[in-house]
Design a protein around this motif. Structure first.
Motif, PDB file in Angstrom:
ATOM      1  N   ASP A   1      62.053  42.822  63.423  1.00  0.00           N
ATOM      2  CA  ASP A   1      61.307  43.500  64.634  1.00  0.00           C
ATOM      3  C   ASP A   1      59.920  44.035  63.876  1.00  0.00           C
ATOM      4  N   THR A   2      59.183  44.216  64.683  1.00  0.00           N
ATOM      5  CA  THR A   2      57.792  44.899  64.072  1.00  0.00           C
ATOM      6  C   THR A   2      57.675  46.485  64.518  1.00  0.00           C
ATOM      7  N   VAL A   3      57.251  46.992  63.519  1.00  0.00           N
ATOM      8  CA  VAL A   3      57.142  48.737  63.801  1.00  0.00           C
ATOM      9  C   VAL A   3      56.013  48.838  64.467  1.00  0.00           C
ATOM     10  N   THR A   4      56.211  49.704  65.744  1.00  0.00           N
ATOM     11  CA  THR A   4      55.287  49.957  66.395  1.00  0.00           C
ATOM     12  C   THR A   4      54.311  50.822  65.773  1.00  0.00           C
ATOM     13  N   GLU A   5      52.859  50.662  66.098  1.00  0.00           N
ATOM     14  CA  GLU A   5      52.081  51.644  65.360  1.00  0.00           C
ATOM     15  C   GLU A   5      51.692  52.675  66.459  1.00  0.00           C
ATOM     16  N   PRO A   6      51.175  53.928  65.893  1.00  0.00           N
ATOM     17  CA  PRO A   6      50.879  55.081  66.620  1.00  0.00           C
ATOM     18  C   PRO A   6      49.819  54.723  67.843  1.00  0.00           C
ATOM     19  N   ALA A   7      49.848  55.279  68.819  1.00  0.00           N
ATOM     20  CA  ALA A   7      48.807  55.178  69.897  1.00  0.00           C
ATOM     21  C   ALA A   7      48.482  56.651  70.358  1.00  0.00           C
ATOM     22  N   PRO A   8      47.581  57.273  69.515  1.00  0.00           N
ATOM     23  CA  PRO A   8      47.328  58.967  69.798  1.00  0.00           C
ATOM     24  C   PRO A   8      46.865  58.904  71.253  1.00  0.00           C
ATOM     25  N   ASP A   9      47.139  59.714  72.073  1.00  0.00           N
ATOM     26  CA  ASP A   9      46.687  59.904  73.540  1.00  0.00           C
ATOM     27  C   ASP A   9      46.486  58.744  74.305  1.00  0.00           C
ATOM     28  N   ARG A  10      47.106  57.823  73.989  1.00  0.00           N
ATOM     29  CA  ARG A  10      47.134  56.584  74.886  1.00  0.00           C
ATOM     30  C   ARG A  10      47.889  56.811  76.072  1.00  0.00           C
TER      31      ARG A  10
ATOM     32  N   GLY B   1      60.269  55.194  54.341  1.00  0.00           N
ATOM     33  CA  GLY B   1      61.372  54.563  54.761  1.00  0.00           C
ATOM     34  C   GLY B   1      62.550  55.590  55.330  1.00  0.00           C
ATOM     35  N   SER B   2      62.344  56.848  55.526  1.00  0.00           N
ATOM     36  CA  SER B   2      63.255  57.562  55.805  1.00  0.00           C
ATOM     37  C   SER B   2      62.880  58.855  56.659  1.00  0.00           C
ATOM     38  N   PHE B   3      63.575  59.236  57.571  1.00  0.00           N
ATOM     39  CA  PHE B   3      63.184  60.518  58.389  1.00  0.00           C
ATOM     40  C   PHE B   3      64.221  61.721  58.646  1.00  0.00           C
ATOM     41  N   HIS B   4      65.437  61.373  58.094  1.00  0.00           N
ATOM     42  CA  HIS B   4      66.404  62.342  58.608  1.00  0.00           C
ATOM     43  C   HIS B   4      65.995  63.756  58.206  1.00  0.00           C
TER      44      HIS B   4
ATOM     45  N   LEU C   1      61.379  48.395  59.523  1.00  0.00           N
ATOM     46  CA  LEU C   1      60.431  48.204  58.348  1.00  0.00           C
ATOM     47  C   LEU C   1      61.080  47.997  57.068  1.00  0.00           C
ATOM     48  N   LEU C   2      62.214  48.345  56.853  1.00  0.00           N
ATOM     49  CA  LEU C   2      63.048  48.089  55.751  1.00  0.00           C
ATOM     50  C   LEU C   2      63.584  46.660  55.935  1.00  0.00           C
ATOM     51  N   GLY C   3      63.782  46.046  57.107  1.00  0.00           N
ATOM     52  CA  GLY C   3      64.321  44.720  57.353  1.00  0.00           C
ATOM     53  C   GLY C   3      63.032  43.737  56.810  1.00  0.00           C
ATOM     54  N   ARG C   4      61.706  44.158  57.030  1.00  0.00           N
ATOM     55  CA  ARG C   4      60.580  43.397  56.763  1.00  0.00           C
ATOM     56  C   ARG C   4      60.364  43.226  55.143  1.00  0.00           C
ATOM     57  N   GLN C   5      60.870  44.491  54.526  1.00  0.00           N
ATOM     58  CA  GLN C   5      60.470  44.540  53.236  1.00  0.00           C
ATOM     59  C   GLN C   5      61.312  43.575  52.434  1.00  0.00           C
ATOM     60  N   GLU C   6      62.812  43.357  52.896  1.00  0.00           N
ATOM     61  CA  GLU C   6      63.638  42.386  52.434  1.00  0.00           C
ATOM     62  C   GLU C   6      63.262  40.945  52.611  1.00  0.00           C
ATOM     63  N   ASN C   7      62.480  40.915  53.519  1.00  0.00           N
ATOM     64  CA  ASN C   7      62.081  39.272  53.957  1.00  0.00           C
ATOM     65  C   ASN C   7      60.390  39.054  53.976  1.00  0.00           C
ATOM     66  N   LEU C   8      59.784  39.454  52.896  1.00  0.00           N
ATOM     67  CA  LEU C   8      58.293  39.147  52.913  1.00  0.00           C
ATOM     68  C   LEU C   8      58.464  37.680  52.237  1.00  0.00           C
ATOM     69  N   PRO C   9      57.151  37.146  52.707  1.00  0.00           N
ATOM     70  CA  PRO C   9      57.036  35.725  52.669  1.00  0.00           C
ATOM     71  C   PRO C   9      56.209  35.925  51.113  1.00  0.00           C
ATOM     72  N   THR C  10      56.370  34.554  50.304  1.00  0.00           N
ATOM     73  CA  THR C  10      55.830  34.256  48.976  1.00  0.00           C
ATOM     74  C   THR C  10      54.542  34.277  49.032  1.00  0.00           C
TER      75      THR C  10
ATOM     76  N   LEU D   1      47.812  48.778  51.190  1.00  0.00           N
ATOM     77  CA  LEU D   1      48.570  47.740  50.663  1.00  0.00           C
ATOM     78  C   LEU D   1      49.879  47.605  51.672  1.00  0.00           C
ATOM     79  N   ALA D   2      50.451  48.995  52.093  1.00  0.00           N
ATOM     80  CA  ALA D   2      51.411  48.829  52.840  1.00  0.00           C
ATOM     81  C   ALA D   2      51.369  48.502  54.242  1.00  0.00           C
ATOM     82  N   GLY D   3      49.951  48.707  54.669  1.00  0.00           N
ATOM     83  CA  GLY D   3      49.487  48.391  56.005  1.00  0.00           C
ATOM     84  C   GLY D   3      49.597  46.823  56.224  1.00  0.00           C
ATOM     85  N   GLU D   4      48.997  46.068  55.079  1.00  0.00           N
ATOM     86  CA  GLU D   4      48.803  44.817  54.936  1.00  0.00           C
ATOM     87  C   GLU D   4      50.101  44.043  54.953  1.00  0.00           C
ATOM     88  N   LEU D   5      51.175  44.441  54.124  1.00  0.00           N
ATOM     89  CA  LEU D   5      52.336  43.877  54.108  1.00  0.00           C
ATOM     90  C   LEU D   5      53.313  44.190  55.050  1.00  0.00           C
ATOM     91  N   GLY D   6      53.013  45.362  55.639  1.00  0.00           N
ATOM     92  CA  GLY D   6      54.102  45.760  56.507  1.00  0.00           C
ATOM     93  C   GLY D   6      55.452  46.438  56.002  1.00  0.00           C
TER      94      GLY D   6
END
Length: 208
Positions: free
Chosen positions: A3-12, A51-54, A98-107, A143-148
């Motif tokens: 799944d994708t990580v939804t980006e912030p939408a301040p005041d949308r 990758g954490s928020f607790h 987000l963590l799932g995408r890290q484990e499945n990045l393309p080559t 880089l984090a933004g580019e790779l997700g």
């Protein structure tokens, strides 16, 4: 695909409406809502960074509840609801995606990662020079933004790519460049500021 990580939408408008119409959002005063909205944004940033928020959620829930008529548990529920309304998915869902995408990045991403690592050195040396920690943060966020991926994961990949290419540590080389390029500029700025302060005090005493 993860799944994708939804980006912030301040005041949308639609994000605000969704958060306002959530179970908890309907019960909040405007100041309470705005504070919970801001906290939701901070937590989103923390997930993207580490990758954490607790831990941060617990800290902010206690702080949020301190001056309100509800306890920390209720405060946490409010923040979670506002987050889901604002970003379209729960805190846990954002983190898992987000963590799932890290484990499945393309080559084939090595050139991007290497370029980001080299950018750290460029930022320290060129233009309005800056210390290593700021250059490292700027390049890894890009880089984090580019790779997700998380910024923490981007830093790890940059460190590995740089060492594989140069046989040296990005941190050590970056600090050496900071010493050579940034420190003299910073020291000159500090000296100029002190001289200005001394001159200002001298003028004030002269007028007294």
């Amino acid at each position: 695909m993860p799944d994708t990580v939804t980006e912030p939408a301040p005041d949308r408008a639609d994000a605000i409406q969704a958060a306002r119409e959530s179970f908890s959002g309907r019960t909040l005063t405007e100041p309470q809502f705005r504070e919970a909205w801001a906290i939701a944004g901070i937590l989103h940033g923390e997930i993207k960074k580490s990758g954490s928020f607790h831990e941060k959620l617990i800290d902010y829930a206690h702080a949020y509840a301190r001056n309100e008529r509800f306890d920390a548990m209720r405060s946490e529920t409010v923040i979670r609801d506002i987050y889901t309304g604002r970003f379209g998915q729960s805190l846990n869902k954002t983190r898992e995606a987000l963590l799932g995408r890290q484990e499945n990045l393309p080559t084939g991403l090595e050139p991007k990662i290497e370029a980001a690592a080299e950018q750290v050195c460029t930022l320290i040396k060129d233009g309005p020079t800056q210390p290593f920690y700021k250059a490292y943060d700027e390049a890894s966020r890009g880089l984090a933004g580019e790779l997700g991926v998380t910024q923490q994961d981007a830093k790890r990949r940059m460190d590995e790519a740089y060492e594989a290419r140069h046989g040296t540590s990005l941190y050590e080389d970056g600090k050496a460049l900071e010493e050579a390029y940034h420190k003299p500029v910073r020291e000159a700025e500090i000296a100029a500021r002190k001289a200005e302060q001394i001159e200002t005090r001298h003028r004030m005493h002269s007028r007294a």
